[in-house]
Design an enzyme around this catalytic site. Structure first.
Site, short mmCIF file in Angstrom:
data_model
loop_
_atom_site.label_atom_id
_atom_site.label_comp_id
_atom_site.label_asym_id
_atom_site.label_seq_id
_atom_site.Cartn_x
_atom_site.Cartn_y
_atom_site.Cartn_z
N GLY A 105 0.79 -1.24 0.00
CA GLY A 105 0.00 0.00 0.00
C GLY A 105 0.81 1.27 0.00
CG ASP A 155 2.19 -1.78 -11.12
OD1 ASP A 155 2.88 -0.90 -11.66
OD2 ASP A 155 1.28 -1.54 -10.32
C1 GLA Z 1 -0.94 1.62 -10.09
C2 GLA Z 1 -1.43 0.74 -11.22
C3 GLA Z 1 -0.50 0.85 -12.42
C4 GLA Z 1 -0.29 2.30 -12.83
C5 GLA Z 1 0.11 3.13 -11.62
C6 GLA Z 1 0.18 4.62 -11.93
O1 GLA Z 1 0.28 1.14 -9.61
O2 GLA Z 1 -1.51 -0.61 -10.82
O3 GLA Z 1 -1.00 0.08 -13.48
O4 GLA Z 1 -1.45 2.80 -13.45
O5 GLA Z 1 -0.80 2.96 -10.54
O6 GLA Z 1 1.20 4.89 -12.83
#
Ligand code: GLA
Length: 344
Positions: A105, A155
Site C-alpha cells: 500500500g 506493474d
Molecule cells: C498503479 C497501477 C498501475 C499504474 C500506476 C500509476 O500502480 O496498478 O498500473 O497505473 O498505478 O502509474
C-alpha cells in the site's frame, strides 16, 4: 512425497510515466530488491486451500467458489479462480505460505508482486505452459476482472521483465521494451510518507474513467495518441477534462525525453523531469497529498536532482534521485523535518 514449490516476485518504483499505462503511453519503472515469496505446499489434512501470512500472522481459508473477500487475499483467490477457469483445473488441498519484505500500500506494486508470485506457484504445481507475456496478461486479469482495480500492465510487466540494476522503458501500447543500465554513482532513494492507501478504496477508477471519456470526446482510442495540447483540443474540454488530459499528454512526452536523458546519462535533466512529473500529478492529475508534496520539497531542497511520488499516489512513497555519496546526509535531513519518514 510432500511437494514444496518456492516462487518470488519483486516490486518496483516508477521513475516517470505515471498513470500512462492505461492511456496507451510509455513508462520507466525500475525493479527493487524487495519481493513477495510464496511457498506452496500440499495440504495433506483437508481439501481446503489455506493461506498463511507470515507478516499478518493470520490464516485464511479460501472457499471453493473463490469468493472475493475485499482484502489482500483477493490477489491469491483471484489467481486461483483465473487459473482454475482458464485451464480447467480443480484447485484444492494446497497451502500458500506468504512471506514478504515489500511494504504493502505504498506504491511499490505489492499487488502485482503477490499475484505474479502466486501465479508462478500455481503454474509450477499444475505444470501449465505459460509464456512470460501470457503471465503478464493473467496477472492483469486478476487485478482487472477479480479485484476490480483497473490499472494498466506496467506493474506486472516490470515484475516479470524488469531487472534490478536497469531501468525498464516500456511502450505499453505495443509492449516493446528496452533495459537502460543505471549509473553506479547515483541512487533512487525510496522515502515512505507513512500514509498508506488501498487503491480499491481510492478514486483511481474514476480517474481512469475520466481519461476514457476525454479520449472518446477527442476521437482517439487512448489519450497518449495525442502529441500536442493545441487550442482545438482545449476548446472541446471542460476544466477537469483539460487538467487530466494535460497530465497524460505532457507526461508521455516527458517519458520520451527522459529515456534519452538516461541513455545519455544526463541525470540532472532526468531529475528535473521527475519533479515536473510530480507537480503535474499534484496540480493536474490531483493524486498527490500534502505529505508527499512535503517530502518532494524536502528532498529537492536538500540537493536531490529531482523527486516524485511513485505509483498511483493518494499517499505512499516518493522516489528521489541523488548522488550516492549524499544519501546518508539526505536521510538525516529528511528525518529532522519529517520524523515519520521511512527509508527502504
Ligand atoms: C498503479 C497501477 C498501475 C499504474 C500506476 C500509476 O500502480 O496498478 O498500473 O497505473 O498505478 O502509474
Amino acid at each position: 512425497m510432500k511437494i514444496q514449490i518456492n516462487t518470488e516476485a519483486n516490486g518496483r518504483i516508477n521513475l516517470l510515466g505515471e498513470h500512462l499505462d492505461y492511456n496507451g503511453g510509455s513508462v520507466l519503472p525500475l525493479q527493487i530488491n524487495r519481493s513477495i515469496k510464496v511457498l506452496l505446499e500440499d495440504n495433506n489434512n483437508t481439501n481446503e486451500i489455506i493461506i498463511n501470512s507470515r507478516q499478518y500472522k493470520e490464516q485464511i481459508i479460501i472457499t471453493s467458489d473463490f469468493r472475493k473477500q475485499d482484502g489482500w487475499p483477493d490477489f491469491i483467490i483471484g489467481s486461483c479462480s483465473i487459473i482454475a477457469t482458464k485451464y480447467n483445473i480443480k484447485i484444492s488441498k494446497i497451502i500458500f505460505n506468504i512471506d514478504s519484505n515489500l511494504p504493502i500500500g505504498i506504491g511499490l506494486s505489492s499487488s502485482a508482486a503477490i499475484t505474479v508470485s502466486t501465479l508462478r506457484a500455481l503454474i509450477k504445481k499444475y505444470k501449465i505452459n505459460v509464456t512470460d507475456s501470457e503471465l503478464v496478461e493473467l496477472a492483469l486479469q486478476v487485478e482487472r476482472d477479480f479485484v476490480k482495480v483497473g490499472g494498466g500492465l506496467m506493474d506486472q510487466f516490470a515484475s516479470i521483465y524488469g531487472k534490478l540494476n536497469s531501468i525498464l522503458f516500456l511502450n505499453t501500447l505495443n509492449k516493446k521494451y528496452e533495459l537502460i543500465p543505471l549509473l553506479p554513482d547515483y541512487e533512487f532513494v525510496i522515502i515512505d510518507s507513512g500514509e498508506s492507501r488501498i487503491l480499491s478504496n481510492s478514486n483511481f477508477n474514476q480517474k481512469k474513467n475520466l481519461c476514457e471519456v476525454v479520449a472518446k470526446k477527442l476521437n482517439v482510442n487512448y489519450l497518449c495518441e495525442i502529441k500536442e495540447l493545441n487550442k482545438e483540443i482545449k476548446k472541446q474540454l471542460t476544466n477537469d477534462e483539460l487538467k487530466i488530459a494535460k497530465h497524460v499528454i505532457l507526461e508521455n512526452l516527458r517519458v520520451e525525453k527522459g529515456k534519452l536523458y538516461l541513455l545519455h546519462t544526463d541525470y540532472d535533466s532526468f531529475g528535473r523531469l521527475m519533479t515536473e512529473s510530480h507537480l503535474s500529478l499534484k496540480n493536474n492529475y490531483e493524486v498527490s497529498t500534502m505529505n508527499l508534496d512535503k517530502l518532494v520539497e524536502l528532498a529537492n531542497t536538500f540537493g536531490a536532482l529531482g523527486s516524485k511520488l511513485t505509483g498511483a499516489g493518494f499517499g505512499g512513497a516518493i522516489v528521489t534521485l541523488i548522488k550516492k555519496d549524499l544519501v546518508h546526509d539526505l536521510k538525516k535531513y529528511i528525518i529532522k523535518h519529517y520524523s515519520n519518514a521511512k527509508f527502504l
